[in-house]
Design an enzyme around this catalytic site. Structure first.
Site, PDB file in Angstrom:
ATOM      1  N   CYS A 148       0.871  -1.183   0.000  1.00  0.00           N
ATOM      2  CA  CYS A 148       0.000   0.000   0.000  1.00  0.00           C
ATOM      3  C   CYS A 148       0.907   1.232   0.000  1.00  0.00           C
ATOM      4  O   CYS A 148       2.081   1.129  -0.380  1.00  0.00           O
ATOM      5  CB  CYS A 148      -0.992  -0.023   1.168  1.00  0.00           C
ATOM      6  SG  CYS A 148      -0.230   0.014   2.806  1.00  0.00           S
ATOM      7  N   CYS A 164      -1.643   0.937   7.382  1.00  0.00           N
ATOM      8  CA  CYS A 164      -3.094   0.698   7.524  1.00  0.00           C
ATOM      9  C   CYS A 164      -3.553  -0.560   6.784  1.00  0.00           C
ATOM     10  O   CYS A 164      -3.980  -1.531   7.408  1.00  0.00           O
ATOM     11  CB  CYS A 164      -3.904   1.889   7.010  1.00  0.00           C
ATOM     12  SG  CYS A 164      -3.616   3.423   7.902  1.00  0.00           S
ATOM     13  N   ARG A 165      -3.461  -0.559   5.459  1.00  0.00           N
ATOM     14  CA  ARG A 165      -4.042  -1.661   4.675  1.00  0.00           C
ATOM     15  C   ARG A 165      -3.140  -2.876   4.551  1.00  0.00           C
ATOM     16  O   ARG A 165      -3.566  -4.008   4.818  1.00  0.00           O
ATOM     17  CB  ARG A 165      -4.425  -1.153   3.270  1.00  0.00           C
ATOM     18  CG  ARG A 165      -5.567  -0.151   3.300  1.00  0.00           C
ATOM     19  CD  ARG A 165      -5.694   0.579   1.975  1.00  0.00           C
ATOM     20  NE  ARG A 165      -4.548   1.465   1.739  1.00  0.00           N
ATOM     21  CZ  ARG A 165      -4.308   2.140   0.625  1.00  0.00           C
ATOM     22  NH1 ARG A 165      -5.139   2.004  -0.393  1.00  0.00           N
ATOM     23  NH2 ARG A 165      -3.265   2.932   0.511  1.00  0.00           N
ATOM     24  N   ASP A 210      -8.381   3.609   1.197  1.00  0.00           N
ATOM     25  CA  ASP A 210      -7.373   4.057   2.156  1.00  0.00           C
ATOM     26  C   ASP A 210      -8.095   4.753   3.313  1.00  0.00           C
ATOM     27  O   ASP A 210      -8.709   5.804   3.108  1.00  0.00           O
ATOM     28  CB  ASP A 210      -6.437   5.036   1.427  1.00  0.00           C
ATOM     29  CG  ASP A 210      -5.343   5.558   2.329  1.00  0.00           C
ATOM     30  OD1 ASP A 210      -5.364   5.253   3.544  1.00  0.00           O
ATOM     31  OD2 ASP A 210      -4.474   6.277   1.812  1.00  0.00           O
TER      32      ASP A 210
HETATM   33  P1  4NP Z   1      -1.823   2.863   4.016  1.00  0.00           P
HETATM   34  O1  4NP Z   1      -2.459   4.240   4.544  1.00  0.00           O
HETATM   35  O2  4NP Z   1      -1.238   3.159   2.647  1.00  0.00           O
HETATM   36  O3  4NP Z   1      -2.983   1.924   3.958  1.00  0.00           O
HETATM   37  O4  4NP Z   1      -0.773   2.455   5.027  1.00  0.00           O
HETATM   38  C1  4NP Z   1      -1.770   5.443   4.594  1.00  0.00           C
HETATM   39  C2  4NP Z   1      -0.803   5.638   5.557  1.00  0.00           C
HETATM   40  C3  4NP Z   1      -0.143   6.853   5.635  1.00  0.00           C
HETATM   41  C4  4NP Z   1      -0.440   7.871   4.741  1.00  0.00           C
HETATM   42  C5  4NP Z   1      -1.402   7.659   3.773  1.00  0.00           C
HETATM   43  C6  4NP Z   1      -2.061   6.444   3.696  1.00  0.00           C
HETATM   44  N1  4NP Z   1       0.222   9.114   4.841  1.00  0.00           N
HETATM   45  O5  4NP Z   1      -0.089  10.024   4.042  1.00  0.00           O
HETATM   46  O6  4NP Z   1       1.102   9.277   5.706  1.00  0.00           O
END
Ligand code: 4NP
Length: 158
Positions: free
Chosen positions: A7, A12-13, A123
């Site tokens: 991701c 998160c994902r 997201d």
């Molecule tokens: P992920 O979510 O890609 O599912 O881990 C995010 C985690 C951090 C950020 C954006 C999405 N960020 O902008 O820091």
């Protein structure tokens, strides 16, 4: 079989996609190596987002020991299958690909799961706790599909 979940931030994902696939493969007696990474370096070394840790905990799953890392070019060689959570993650991975052989390992997570609603795993980072539950639920369902598909592949190649 070596599978990498990707991701943006790896907090998160993809960490919950990693852990749920590990659990579901284990439940059906399939041995696989699963890991996760982010296309960005924003959260390298950090534990998963607290909101996803808590959501997972409510379903009896502990992801607090996982640590974020950034996707690296070696991953193209080290994994058989690389699953991107959304179209932006897939685009970023394709842009880093220099070999056709590597490109063939890349797929969108929901496409590999053969689930087309939604086509991208949303997201939840800027969302609410309900968004975290929704993302968890989508990944939980897809993980079952992916584990069963990998098991079929393994059985067919025996
Ligand atoms: P992920 O979510 O890609 O599912 O881990 C995010 C985690 C951090 C950020 C954006 C999405 N960020 O902008 O820091």
């Amino acid at each position: 079989m070596r599978v990498l979940m990707v991701c943006l931030g790896n907090i998160c994902r993809s960490p919950i996609a990693e852990e749920l696939l590990r659990i579901k493969c284990n439940q059906i007696g399939l041995t696989i190596h699963v890991d996760s990474a982010g296309t960005a370096n924003y959260h390298v070394g950090e534990a998963p987002d607290n909101r996803m840790v808590r959501t997972a905990q409510n379903y009896g799953i502990n992801i607090s020991n996982l640590r974020a890392r950034q996707f690296k070019l070696d991953d193209f060689d080290n994994f058989d299958l690389i699953l991107a959570m959304d179209k932006d993650n897939l685009r970023d991975l394709i842009a880093r690909c220099s070999k056709e052989e590597h490109k063939q390992k890349l797929l969108k997570y929901q496409d590999f799961a053969e689930i087309n609603s939604p086509t991208d795993v949303p997201d939840p980072y800027y969302g609410t706790s309900e968004d975290f539950i929704e993302t968890f639920t989508i990944i939980d369902e897809s993980s079952t599909m992916i584990a069963n598909k990998l098991k079929r592949y393994a059985d067919e190649s025996r």
